[in-house]
Design an enzyme around this catalytic site. Structure first.
Site, mmCIF file in Angstrom:
data_model
loop_
_atom_site.group_PDB
_atom_site.id
_atom_site.type_symbol
_atom_site.label_atom_id
_atom_site.label_comp_id
_atom_site.label_asym_id
_atom_site.label_seq_id
_atom_site.Cartn_x
_atom_site.Cartn_y
_atom_site.Cartn_z
ATOM 1 N N ASP A 118 15.600 -2.956 -39.918
ATOM 2 C CA ASP A 118 17.460 -3.484 -39.191
ATOM 3 C C ASP A 118 15.802 -4.702 -38.883
ATOM 4 O O ASP A 118 14.794 -5.070 -38.569
ATOM 5 C CB ASP A 118 17.670 -3.205 -38.506
ATOM 6 C CG ASP A 118 16.364 -2.271 -37.671
ATOM 7 O OD1 ASP A 118 16.063 -2.290 -37.398
ATOM 8 O OD2 ASP A 118 16.664 -0.646 -36.658
ATOM 9 N N ASN A 161 20.395 7.748 -27.854
ATOM 10 C CA ASN A 161 21.299 7.733 -28.291
ATOM 11 C C ASN A 161 21.254 8.772 -29.373
ATOM 12 O O ASN A 161 23.010 8.705 -30.350
ATOM 13 C CB ASN A 161 22.153 6.385 -27.861
ATOM 14 C CG ASN A 161 21.837 5.828 -28.481
ATOM 15 O OD1 ASN A 161 21.359 6.090 -29.760
ATOM 16 N ND2 ASN A 161 22.982 4.568 -28.927
ATOM 17 N N HIS A 179 20.403 7.125 -32.301
ATOM 18 C CA HIS A 179 20.469 6.245 -33.442
ATOM 19 C C HIS A 179 19.520 5.825 -34.322
ATOM 20 O O HIS A 179 18.595 6.560 -33.687
ATOM 21 C CB HIS A 179 20.996 4.854 -33.350
ATOM 22 C CG HIS A 179 20.187 4.004 -32.450
ATOM 23 N ND1 HIS A 179 19.864 2.692 -31.356
ATOM 24 C CD2 HIS A 179 18.726 3.965 -32.696
ATOM 25 C CE1 HIS A 179 19.233 2.505 -31.215
ATOM 26 N NE2 HIS A 179 18.310 3.015 -32.099
ATOM 27 N N GLU A 203 24.933 3.237 -34.991
ATOM 28 C CA GLU A 203 24.682 3.342 -33.839
ATOM 29 C C GLU A 203 25.897 4.715 -33.511
ATOM 30 O O GLU A 203 26.381 5.089 -34.814
ATOM 31 C CB GLU A 203 25.667 2.476 -32.574
ATOM 32 C CG GLU A 203 24.556 1.393 -32.654
ATOM 33 C CD GLU A 203 23.266 1.495 -31.760
ATOM 34 O OE1 GLU A 203 22.991 2.484 -31.663
ATOM 35 O OE2 GLU A 203 22.861 0.090 -30.621
#
Ligand code: PGA
Length: 249
Positions: free
Chosen positions: A67, A136, A138, A143
């Site tokens: 990314d 979280n 991801h 996400e």
């Protein structure tokens, strides 16, 4: 998923480097999927050391990063281009033209994402994908959401991710709100996946990864569908794991 709980982050880095070294010794033109963030930094130090000792040769390797922040030029100090060059590429002999990191400033975003995806396929797909995990859940910047995207795409970062990554910027407002990331399908197409997690702040998500089903609320849970995933965690990240989860180290 195979789990391996190790004593320290140094042991995680060493074990991760073993897998990378083995992949390249078996296939010198391996295609590596690489990650940024604080988690892989010690692994990169370890493989730089092995390169300097002549144990790994990257001359035929090709790399694809997961990314990049959307809106940051490659030479921005917080871009993942900068991170990768500082933490790894400037220290090893991977040829520049074999390094691929999503552009943070493409003109035609969708077209660009399609071409990044297609190029991975044209090169034969990723042999070994290195991943961190967000608190979280991801992976890359996929996400938690009602729906996940399969292919490389532009994504809006969650508040939790912006909060977590603010430590790398002078002010939280400077953290980009969007990123370009490989999709879930891109990641799951890798032949082998190595997920690393370090520290107590990853303990809860690592427990959930092993004791919840596959859910878009925890994108990393989709790794359970992949036949060749190795999860390497340090003692702290593994501290909430209970019951009969088998360790393979
Ligand atoms: P970290 O990030 O390595 O900085 O904890 C991991 C991630 O967000 O994937």
């Amino acid at each position: 998923m195979q789990l391996c709980v190790l004593e320290s982050c140094a042991e995680v880095a060493s074990k991760a480097a073993d897998h990378i070294q083995q992949a390249i010794s078996e296939k010198p033109d391996s295609i590596l999927g690489l990650a940024t963030g604080s988690t892989p930094i010690d692994t990169y130090k370890e493989i730089i050391g092995r390169y300097e000792q002549g144990k790994i040769d990257f001359s035929q390797v090709r790399t694809f990063n997961l990314d990049e922040y959307y809106g940051l030029a490659a030479d921005h100090p917080q871009s993942y281009h900068t991170f990768m060059h500082q933490q790894l590429f400037q220290h090893i002999n991977v040829p520049r033209e074999r390094i691929h990191i999503p552009s943070g400033t493409p003109i035609h975003v969708q077209e660009y994402c399609r071409s990044y995806e297609q190029f991975i396929t044209d090169c034969g797909g990723i042999d070994l994908q290195l991943l961190g995990i967000g608190s979280n859940g991801h992976i890359g910047f996929n996400e938690p959401s009602d729906q996940l995207s399969a292919d490389t795409h532009l994504v809006r970062l969650s508040e939790a991710t912006i909060e977590a990554n603010a430590r790398f910027f002078e002010r939280k407002e400077e953290v980009p709100q969007y990123a370009i990331t490989m999709g879930m399908g891109t990641i799951l197409s890798a032949k082998k996946i190595l997920l690393l997690a370090l520290g107590i702040e990853k303990a809860e998500i690592i427990r959930k990864l092993f004791d919840t089903g596959v859910t878009t609320d925890i994108p990393a849970s989709f790794l359970r569908l992949h036949p060749n995933v190795i999860v390497l965690v340090d003692r702290e990240a593994g501290s909430q794991l209970v019951g009969n989860i088998k360790e393979f180290c």
